[in-house]
Design an enzyme around this catalytic site. Structure first.
Site, PDB file in Angstrom:
ATOM      1  N   SER A 137      10.382   2.487   6.746  1.00 41.67           N
ATOM      2  CA  SER A 137       9.366   1.459   7.186  1.00 41.67           C
ATOM      3  C   SER A 137       8.463   1.093   6.226  1.00 41.67           C
ATOM      4  O   SER A 137       7.916  -0.295   6.361  1.00 41.67           O
ATOM      5  CB  SER A 137       8.956   1.915   8.490  1.00 41.67           C
ATOM      6  OG  SER A 137       7.892   2.957   8.407  1.00 41.67           O
ATOM      7  N   HIS A 179       7.946   7.455  -0.887  1.00 39.79           N
ATOM      8  CA  HIS A 179       7.184   8.418  -0.155  1.00 39.79           C
ATOM      9  C   HIS A 179       7.850   9.538   0.216  1.00 39.79           C
ATOM     10  O   HIS A 179       9.293   9.396   0.683  1.00 39.79           O
ATOM     11  CB  HIS A 179       6.195   8.061   0.818  1.00 39.79           C
ATOM     12  CG  HIS A 179       6.817   7.416   1.987  1.00 39.79           C
ATOM     13  ND1 HIS A 179       7.182   6.076   1.794  1.00 39.79           N
ATOM     14  CD2 HIS A 179       7.380   7.596   3.083  1.00 39.79           C
ATOM     15  CE1 HIS A 179       7.905   5.530   2.996  1.00 39.79           C
ATOM     16  NE2 HIS A 179       8.069   6.664   3.821  1.00 39.79           N
TER      17      HIS A 179
HETATM   18  P1  DGP Z   1       8.997   5.721   6.678  1.00 45.24           P
HETATM   19  O1  DGP Z   1       9.314   5.491   7.817  1.00 45.24           O
HETATM   20  O2  DGP Z   1       9.859   6.973   6.209  1.00 45.24           O
HETATM   21  O3  DGP Z   1       8.950   4.727   5.751  1.00 45.24           O
HETATM   22  O4  DGP Z   1       7.680   6.364   6.769  1.00 45.24           O
HETATM   23  C1  DGP Z   1       6.299   5.736   6.724  1.00 45.24           C
HETATM   24  C2  DGP Z   1       5.283   6.547   7.211  1.00 45.24           C
HETATM   25  O5  DGP Z   1       4.026   5.953   7.001  1.00 45.24           O
HETATM   26  C3  DGP Z   1       5.471   6.695   8.819  1.00 45.24           C
HETATM   27  O6  DGP Z   1       5.769   8.140   9.316  1.00 45.24           O
HETATM   28  C4  DGP Z   1       4.124   6.223   9.565  1.00 45.24           C
HETATM   29  C5  DGP Z   1       3.100   6.309   8.105  1.00 45.24           C
HETATM   30  N1  DGP Z   1       2.255   5.092   7.951  1.00 45.24           N
HETATM   31  C6  DGP Z   1       2.360   3.831   8.186  1.00 45.24           C
HETATM   32  N2  DGP Z   1       1.143   3.235   8.185  1.00 45.24           N
HETATM   33  C7  DGP Z   1       0.202   4.142   7.930  1.00 45.24           C
HETATM   34  C8  DGP Z   1      -1.213   4.014   7.580  1.00 45.24           C
HETATM   35  O7  DGP Z   1      -1.733   3.130   7.622  1.00 45.24           O
HETATM   36  N3  DGP Z   1      -1.761   5.383   7.403  1.00 45.24           N
HETATM   37  C9  DGP Z   1      -0.988   6.386   7.314  1.00 45.24           C
HETATM   38  N4  DGP Z   1      -1.524   7.588   6.975  1.00 45.24           N
HETATM   39  N5  DGP Z   1       0.270   6.421   7.538  1.00 45.24           N
HETATM   40  C10 DGP Z   1       0.927   5.433   7.866  1.00 45.24           C
END
Ligand code: DGP
Length: 111
Positions: free
Chosen positions: A92, A97
């Site tokens: 997403s 990452h």
């Molecule tokens: P993925 O779905 O693999 O792209 O993982 C993205 C992750 O990023 C998801 O588990 C939630 C996290 N995430 C999204 N926005 C933020 C944010 O603003 N801060 C933090 N700490 N995590 C976030």
């Protein structure tokens, strides 16, 4: 436009950091799926894993090593390391990452 994670790296968006070095940072996922859920993120913007080049091999290896160091600092012996590549695989945020997930029993296969 900088990615969401670049904005976190730059301190424009707050996060709970657990690791920082010259190549990557790691911070707690905002929506944890387990007691430990940390994201290891390269400072370099790589959209997704399949966009990495041969020149990025050292960096991606470093992300994996940091994932293990974070897990150790979290007191985890057993943990899962996940990279979602593409929306259909659950990605997403389009800035590479590595998820480090642990602290509970993890079933297999994932959904
Ligand atoms: P993925 O779905 O693999 O792209 O993982 C993205 C992750 O990023 C998801 O588990 C939630 C996290 N995430 C999204 N926005 C933020 C944010 O603003 N801060 C933090 N700490 N995590 C976030």
């Amino acid at each position: 436009m900088p990615t969401l994670f670049t904005r976190i790296i730059n301190g424009e968006i707050p996060s709970t950091k657990v690791w920082e070095d010259d190549r990557c940072i790691a911070f707690r996922d905002i929506n944890p799926t387990a007691p430990t859920h940390v994201l290891v993120v390269p400072r370099q913007e790589i959209t997704r894993l399949d966009q990495m080049t041969e020149a990025d091999e050292g960096l991606v290896g470093h992300l994996m090593r940091v994932a293990t160091l974070v897990a150790r600092e979290e007191g985890l012996n057993d943990f899962r390391v996940v990279v979602n590549n593409g929306a259909g695989a659950g990605q997403s945020v389009f800035h590479l990452h590595v998820h480090v997930i642990g602290g509970r029993s993890l079933s297999w296969p994932p959904g």
